[in-house]
Design an enzyme around this catalytic site. Structure first.
Site, short mmCIF file in Angstrom:
data_model
loop_
_atom_site.label_atom_id
_atom_site.label_comp_id
_atom_site.label_asym_id
_atom_site.label_seq_id
_atom_site.Cartn_x
_atom_site.Cartn_y
_atom_site.Cartn_z
N ARG A 5 0.86 -1.17 0.00
CA ARG A 5 0.00 0.00 0.00
C ARG A 5 0.90 1.23 0.00
NH1 ARG A 5 2.62 1.75 3.66
NH2 ARG A 5 1.13 3.44 3.77
N GLY A 6 0.25 2.37 -0.20
CA GLY A 6 1.04 3.59 -0.37
C GLY A 6 1.06 3.95 -1.85
N ALA A 7 0.71 5.18 -2.17
CA ALA A 7 0.50 5.54 -3.57
C ALA A 7 1.66 5.16 -4.50
CB ALA A 7 0.19 7.04 -3.66
N ARG A 15 -7.92 -0.25 -6.56
CA ARG A 15 -8.14 0.83 -5.57
C ARG A 15 -8.32 2.14 -6.33
NH1 ARG A 15 -4.20 1.09 -0.55
NH2 ARG A 15 -6.01 2.22 0.32
N GLN A 22 -1.75 2.33 10.07
CA GLN A 22 -0.48 2.36 9.33
C GLN A 22 0.60 3.07 10.13
OE1 GLN A 22 -3.49 2.89 7.92
NE2 GLN A 22 -3.48 2.58 5.71
N ASP A 50 -1.95 10.85 -1.73
CA ASP A 50 -2.34 9.83 -2.70
C ASP A 50 -2.76 10.43 -4.03
OD1 ASP A 50 -2.97 8.77 0.21
OD2 ASP A 50 -2.57 7.04 -1.10
N ASN A 108 -5.30 12.55 0.99
CA ASN A 108 -4.43 11.69 1.77
C ASN A 108 -5.28 10.89 2.76
OD1 ASN A 108 -1.63 10.88 2.28
ND2 ASN A 108 -1.88 11.84 4.28
N LYS A 109 -4.60 10.06 3.54
CA LYS A 109 -5.31 9.19 4.49
C LYS A 109 -6.31 9.96 5.35
CE LYS A 109 -5.04 5.72 4.61
NZ LYS A 109 -5.91 4.89 3.78
C1 LIG Z 1 3.58 8.09 0.04
S1 LIG Z 1 1.93 7.83 -0.26
C2 LIG Z 1 1.42 7.14 1.24
C3 LIG Z 1 -0.04 7.35 1.45
O1 LIG Z 1 -0.76 6.14 1.14
C4 LIG Z 1 -1.47 5.76 2.30
O2 LIG Z 1 -2.70 5.18 2.02
P1 LIG Z 1 -2.84 3.55 2.06
O3 LIG Z 1 -2.02 3.06 3.21
O4 LIG Z 1 -4.33 3.34 2.24
O5 LIG Z 1 -2.34 3.07 0.72
C5 LIG Z 1 -1.65 7.05 3.06
O6 LIG Z 1 -2.65 7.86 2.49
C6 LIG Z 1 -0.30 7.64 2.89
O7 LIG Z 1 -0.17 9.01 3.17
#
Ligand SMILES: CSC[C@H]1O[C@H](OP(=O)(O)O)[C@H](O)[C@@H]1O
Length: 366
Positions: free
Chosen positions: A52-54, A89, A200, A241, A251-252
């Site tokens: 996960r993570g953009a 996603r 996270q 994101d 973002n989250k």
């Molecule tokens: C560097 S982008 C990380 C960004 O992605 C996370 O979302 P997820 O864990 O649901 O993929 C979160 O928004 C982070 O800031």
């Protein structure tokens, strides 16, 4: 980054050509590496947040295309793969960016040349991400240095979710300035938002900072405003994101509330923004960015380790209680102090972004 002295990325091709990823669902309690061998496995890994993570989602999708091209490199297969992976996603624009980039490179080629070209481009995307994040860190280091110069004690940084090296191929975005400051000997202390519901921060950012011996405290999501009110936070830095052409930042979930608290308390609020995370096609983030709604079970259940070492999920709410679970929110550009990009600090304005990235903006307009 290094884990017990061994350098790792979050995704790599092993000696046998098999793509390996860190399955992040089990951190911090178990470090598991898993192979992804089929398009379906890549889709599952993204959808179910093994990765996960953009930026990492984009890199993983790029490798998913490459693996599929080795199976079936036809136009139909390329088109279907774009759809299958894009549907995993909806919010992080890096997924679409990477799929579009793979399609741009592969479509003009004869099918017989696509597998090799796809693997090459996927590897390049990973290397580019690492360098982009390293540059973000160097630019962010200057901000931390300036704060350190006008105060005693550590620079106190609050971050939300995980925009660490685990969210990218390496370095991270929001954490890259922190790693660079640590390497430069500048004392920092990080307040890590746990980041409900998937935690996270508690599970991933805390694990990263622990691994690197960087001073930090885990805090509940609702404590950040209080700490800012009491002057305990020198800056906030988060990931993104999807950032719009005018600087609205998706973002989250919970990021928006941190931005409001930061503005109310005069705390600078920075967003670490790799350029592939800019969606030049949208302007109004609140109205135009699709916000992923995830399963309510992520809210009603919480995962942890039992006393005898088992990783279990337990229910925290009554049977029959439903849950809403929007996974992201949008921070309007006017609450953003600056966008930390690989090209430097950029104002969160349409003009500022166009001036920083005229080439990228023009490419989308073409
Ligand atoms: C560097 S982008 C990380 C960004 O992605 C996370 O979302 P997820 O864990 O649901 O993929 C979160 O928004 C982070 O800031």
């Amino acid at each position: 980054m290094k884990i017990d002295g061994t350098p790792y990325r979050t995704i790599w091709q092993d000696a046998g050509g098999v793509v390996q990823v860190i399955d992040q669902r089990w951190l911090p309690h178990e470090f598991r590496v898993v192979p992804l061998r089929t398009r379906a496995e890549f889709a599952t890994a993204i959808r179910d947040m093994w990765v996960r993570g953009a930026p990492l989602i984009g890199a993983t999708a790029a490798w998913g295309v490459a693996v599929q091209m080795a199976v079936d490199a036809s136009d139909a297969s390329l088109a279907e793969t774009w759809e299958v992976l894009h549907d995993t996603r909806p919010t992080a624009i890096n997924l679409r960016w990477a799929l579009d980039e793979m399609r741009r490179v592969l479509s003009p080629l004869p099918p017989a040349m696509r597998a090799t070209a796809a693997a090459r481009r996927a590897a390049e995307i990973c290397d580019e991400d690492v360098e982009i994040n390293r540059q973000i860190g160097l630019h962010g280091l200057e901000i931390i240095k300036a704060i350190a110069a006008r105060k005693s004690g550590p620079v106190n940084i609050l971050t939300h979710c995980n925009a660490g090296w685990l969210a990218t191929v390496d370095w991270g975005t929001a954490t890259s300035p922190i790693y660079h400051a640590d390497a430069a000997g500048i004392p920092v202390h990080v307040f890590v938002d746990e980041t409900r519901p998937r935690n996270q921060g508690a599970q991933l950012t805390a694990w990263e900072l622990n691994s690197h011996g960087i001073s930090h405290d885990l805090i509940v999501d609702n404590a950040g405003g209080h700490l800012m009110q009491h002057g305990e936070v020198d800056m906030v830095i988060v990931g993104t994101d999807r950032t719009t052409a005018r600087g609205d930042v998706c973002n989250k979930i919970g990021t928006y509330l941190k931005a409001l608290a930061a503005r109310a308390n005069g705390v600078p609020f920075y967003v670490a923004l790799p350029s592939p995370t800019i969606d030049w096609r949208v302007h109004d983030g609140v109205r135009e960015i699709p916000i992923e709604e995830r399963n309510g079970a992520e809210v009603t259940l919480v995962q942890g380790r039992t006393k005898d070492g088992r990783i279990e999920s337990v229910q925290i709410s009554p049977d029959g209680t439903g849950a809403r679970n929007p996974a992201f929110d949008v921070t309007p550009a006017e609450l953003v102090t600056g966008l930390l990009t690989e090209r430097g600090l950029c104002p969160a304005t349409e003009a500022g972004m166009a001036a920083m990235f005229p080439d990228l903006k023009a490419a989308v307009a073409a």
